[in-house]
Design a protein around this motif. Structure first.
Motif, PDB file in Angstrom:
ATOM      1  N   ASP A 143       0.859  -1.187   0.000  1.00 12.51           N
ATOM      2  CA  ASP A 143       0.000   0.000   0.000  1.00 12.51           C
ATOM      3  C   ASP A 143       0.890   1.230   0.000  1.00 12.51           C
ATOM      4  O   ASP A 143       1.940   1.244   0.655  1.00 12.51           O
ATOM      5  CB  ASP A 143      -0.919   0.008   1.223  1.00 12.51           C
ATOM      6  N   ASP A 144       0.476   2.256  -0.719  1.00  8.33           N
ATOM      7  CA  ASP A 144       1.303   3.444  -0.905  1.00  8.33           C
ATOM      8  C   ASP A 144       1.261   4.454   0.232  1.00  8.33           C
ATOM      9  O   ASP A 144       2.095   5.349   0.279  1.00  8.33           O
ATOM     10  CB  ASP A 144       0.934   4.149  -2.213  1.00  8.33           C
ATOM     11  N   ASP A 145       0.310   4.321   1.160  1.00  7.09           N
ATOM     12  CA  ASP A 145       0.193   5.325   2.223  1.00  7.09           C
ATOM     13  C   ASP A 145      -0.134   4.658   3.549  1.00  7.09           C
ATOM     14  O   ASP A 145      -1.263   4.230   3.771  1.00  7.09           O
ATOM     15  CB  ASP A 145      -0.883   6.345   1.857  1.00  7.09           C
ATOM     16  N   TYR A 146       0.850   4.581   4.424  1.00  4.13           N
ATOM     17  CA  TYR A 146       0.676   3.907   5.708  1.00  4.13           C
ATOM     18  C   TYR A 146      -0.424   4.534   6.554  1.00  4.13           C
ATOM     19  O   TYR A 146      -0.987   3.869   7.426  1.00  4.13           O
ATOM     20  CB  TYR A 146       1.994   3.887   6.500  1.00  4.13           C
ATOM     21  N   THR A 147      -0.772   5.788   6.316  1.00  4.64           N
ATOM     22  CA  THR A 147      -1.753   6.465   7.158  1.00  4.64           C
ATOM     23  C   THR A 147      -3.170   5.935   6.947  1.00  4.64           C
ATOM     24  O   THR A 147      -4.056   6.251   7.724  1.00  4.64           O
ATOM     25  CB  THR A 147      -1.748   7.989   6.915  1.00  4.64           C
ATOM     26  N   LYS A 148      -3.380   5.107   5.928  1.00  6.40           N
ATOM     27  CA  LYS A 148      -4.721   4.596   5.635  1.00  6.40           C
ATOM     28  C   LYS A 148      -4.942   3.177   6.144  1.00  6.40           C
ATOM     29  O   LYS A 148      -5.947   2.569   5.842  1.00  6.40           O
ATOM     30  CB  LYS A 148      -4.962   4.659   4.129  1.00  6.40           C
ATOM     31  N   ALA A 149      -4.001   2.637   6.901  1.00  5.79           N
ATOM     32  CA  ALA A 149      -4.084   1.227   7.295  1.00  5.79           C
ATOM     33  C   ALA A 149      -4.668   0.997   8.679  1.00  5.79           C
ATOM     34  O   ALA A 149      -4.786  -0.142   9.087  1.00  5.79           O
ATOM     35  CB  ALA A 149      -2.703   0.571   7.191  1.00  5.79           C
ATOM     36  N   GLY A 150      -5.025   2.024   9.423  1.00  2.00           N
ATOM     37  CA  GLY A 150      -5.619   1.789  10.731  1.00  2.00           C
ATOM     38  C   GLY A 150      -5.251   2.847  11.750  1.00  2.00           C
ATOM     39  O   GLY A 150      -4.699   3.889  11.414  1.00  2.00           O
ATOM     40  N   SER A 151      -5.561   2.538  12.995  1.00  2.01           N
ATOM     41  CA  SER A 151      -5.292   3.440  14.114  1.00  2.01           C
ATOM     42  C   SER A 151      -3.796   3.407  14.420  1.00  2.01           C
ATOM     43  O   SER A 151      -3.287   2.465  15.015  1.00  2.01           O
ATOM     44  CB  SER A 151      -6.109   3.003  15.322  1.00  2.01           C
ATOM     45  N   PHE A 152      -3.091   4.453  14.034  1.00  2.00           N
ATOM     46  CA  PHE A 152      -1.632   4.480  14.027  1.00  2.00           C
ATOM     47  C   PHE A 152      -1.047   4.782  15.398  1.00  2.00           C
ATOM     48  O   PHE A 152      -1.518   5.648  16.111  1.00  2.00           O
ATOM     49  CB  PHE A 152      -1.156   5.524  13.013  1.00  2.00           C
ATOM     50  N   LYS A 153       0.040   4.041  15.750  1.00  2.00           N
ATOM     51  CA  LYS A 153       0.745   4.251  17.013  1.00  2.00           C
ATOM     52  C   LYS A 153       2.095   4.934  16.820  1.00  2.00           C
ATOM     53  O   LYS A 153       2.448   5.817  17.580  1.00  2.00           O
ATOM     54  CB  LYS A 153       0.984   2.914  17.716  1.00  2.00           C
ATOM     55  N   GLY A 154       2.888   4.481  15.853  1.00  2.00           N
ATOM     56  CA  GLY A 154       4.214   5.053  15.677  1.00  2.00           C
ATOM     57  C   GLY A 154       5.048   4.298  14.659  1.00  2.00           C
ATOM     58  O   GLY A 154       4.675   3.232  14.196  1.00  2.00           O
ATOM     59  N   ILE A 155       6.199   4.879  14.341  1.00  2.00           N
ATOM     60  CA  ILE A 155       7.149   4.284  13.407  1.00  2.00           C
ATOM     61  C   ILE A 155       8.342   3.793  14.214  1.00  2.00           C
ATOM     62  O   ILE A 155       8.992   4.561  14.911  1.00  2.00           O
ATOM     63  CB  ILE A 155       7.605   5.297  12.344  1.00  2.00           C
ATOM     64  N   MET A 156       8.608   2.507  14.097  1.00  2.00           N
ATOM     65  CA  MET A 156       9.671   1.871  14.870  1.00  2.00           C
ATOM     66  C   MET A 156      10.874   1.603  13.963  1.00  2.00           C
ATOM     67  O   MET A 156      10.726   1.037  12.898  1.00  2.00           O
ATOM     68  CB  MET A 156       9.184   0.538  15.434  1.00  2.00           C
ATOM     69  N   ARG A 157      12.051   1.990  14.430  1.00  2.00           N
ATOM     70  CA  ARG A 157      13.296   1.614  13.754  1.00  2.00           C
ATOM     71  C   ARG A 157      13.912   0.481  14.564  1.00  2.00           C
ATOM     72  O   ARG A 157      14.301   0.664  15.717  1.00  2.00           O
ATOM     73  CB  ARG A 157      14.243   2.796  13.664  1.00  2.00           C
ATOM     74  N   ILE A 158      13.966  -0.690  13.980  1.00  2.00           N
ATOM     75  CA  ILE A 158      14.502  -1.861  14.664  1.00  2.00           C
ATOM     76  C   ILE A 158      16.021  -1.732  14.773  1.00  2.00           C
ATOM     77  O   ILE A 158      16.717  -1.624  13.771  1.00  2.00           O
ATOM     78  CB  ILE A 158      14.102  -3.157  13.913  1.00  2.00           C
ATOM     79  N   LYS A 159      16.512  -1.718  16.004  1.00  2.00           N
ATOM     80  CA  LYS A 159      17.935  -1.474  16.267  1.00  2.00           C
ATOM     81  C   LYS A 159      18.841  -2.488  15.579  1.00  2.00           C
ATOM     82  O   LYS A 159      19.934  -2.137  15.139  1.00  2.00           O
ATOM     83  CB  LYS A 159      18.199  -1.479  17.771  1.00  2.00           C
ATOM     84  N   ALA A 160      18.420  -3.725  15.459  1.00  2.00           N
ATOM     85  CA  ALA A 160      19.263  -4.773  14.868  1.00  2.00           C
ATOM     86  C   ALA A 160      19.542  -4.533  13.383  1.00  2.00           C
ATOM     87  O   ALA A 160      20.466  -5.118  12.825  1.00  2.00           O
ATOM     88  CB  ALA A 160      18.609  -6.136  15.041  1.00  2.00           C
ATOM     89  N   LEU A 161      18.771  -3.653  12.738  1.00  2.00           N
ATOM     90  CA  LEU A 161      19.006  -3.363  11.319  1.00  2.00           C
ATOM     91  C   LEU A 161      20.069  -2.296  11.122  1.00  2.00           C
ATOM     92  O   LEU A 161      20.512  -2.069   9.999  1.00  2.00           O
ATOM     93  CB  LEU A 161      17.713  -2.898  10.637  1.00  2.00           C
ATOM     94  N   TYR A 162      20.481  -1.604  12.225  1.00  2.00           N
ATOM     95  CA  TYR A 162      21.423  -0.484  12.078  1.00  2.00           C
ATOM     96  C   TYR A 162      22.582  -0.588  13.024  1.00  2.00           C
ATOM     97  O   TYR A 162      22.632  -1.177  13.989  1.00  2.00           O
ATOM     98  CB  TYR A 162      20.683   0.845  12.294  1.00  2.00           C
TER      99      TYR A 162
END
Length: 162
Positions: A143-162
């Protein structure tokens, strides 16, 4: 409230941890195509599964062949494929604050997670685009816009990827 990003504020309300986003700021993601090598690999693997079915409560270990699962099982399996351990349920992923930092939607990178009340998706690194196990009817989709997928809490950056 404590400011943690250009338009992100964290705090507590009625004993619950909350995140507020200043929606008056223009959303201009600067991360299109950005991300770590591992973050991009996670997204590439997830994108190979677009079109696969969804099964609420299903489990998948990240190996092929894919076994139908729900949103959190999909995310857990994709990350597990690269040796990154995440909890099995959306709420458990959100509650394990040792695994992530919250970021602003102006700093989205490939492999970041979009967290909702009862749903989770993977940012592709292309603006607001997500890949996720949507529901029984749609399966794994982009989906092109995350804001349309539901009741939003936040954007998480997974530490193990960086």
């Amino acid at each position: 409230l404590q400011r943690t990003g250009s338009n992100v504020y964290n705090g507590k309300y009625d004993g619950q941890r909350i995140n507020l986003f200043d929606t008056n700021k223009k959303k201009t993601p600067t991360s299109s195509g950005n991300g770590s090598v591992l973050g991009k690999a996670v997204v590439d693997y997830a994108m190979k599964l677009v079109g696969q079915p969804y099964k609420w409560g299903g489990s998948w270990n990240g190996a092929l062949p894919y076994t139908p699962t729900d949103c959190s099982g999909f995310v857990q399996g994709v990350f597990q494929h690269y040796g990154v351990s995440l909890a099995r349920t959306t709420e458990a992923i959100w509650n394990d604050t040792s695994k992530y930092t919250l970021v602003s939607d102006t700093d989205i990178r490939a492999g970041d997670l979009a967290m909702y009340d009862g749903h989770v998706a993977i940012f592709t690194g292309n603006g607001f685009q997500i890949v996720h196990a949507a529901n029984t009817q749609r399966g794994i989709v982009v989906d092109d816009d995350y804001t349309k997928a539901g009741s939003f809490k936040g954007i998480m950056r997974i530490k193990a990827l960086y």
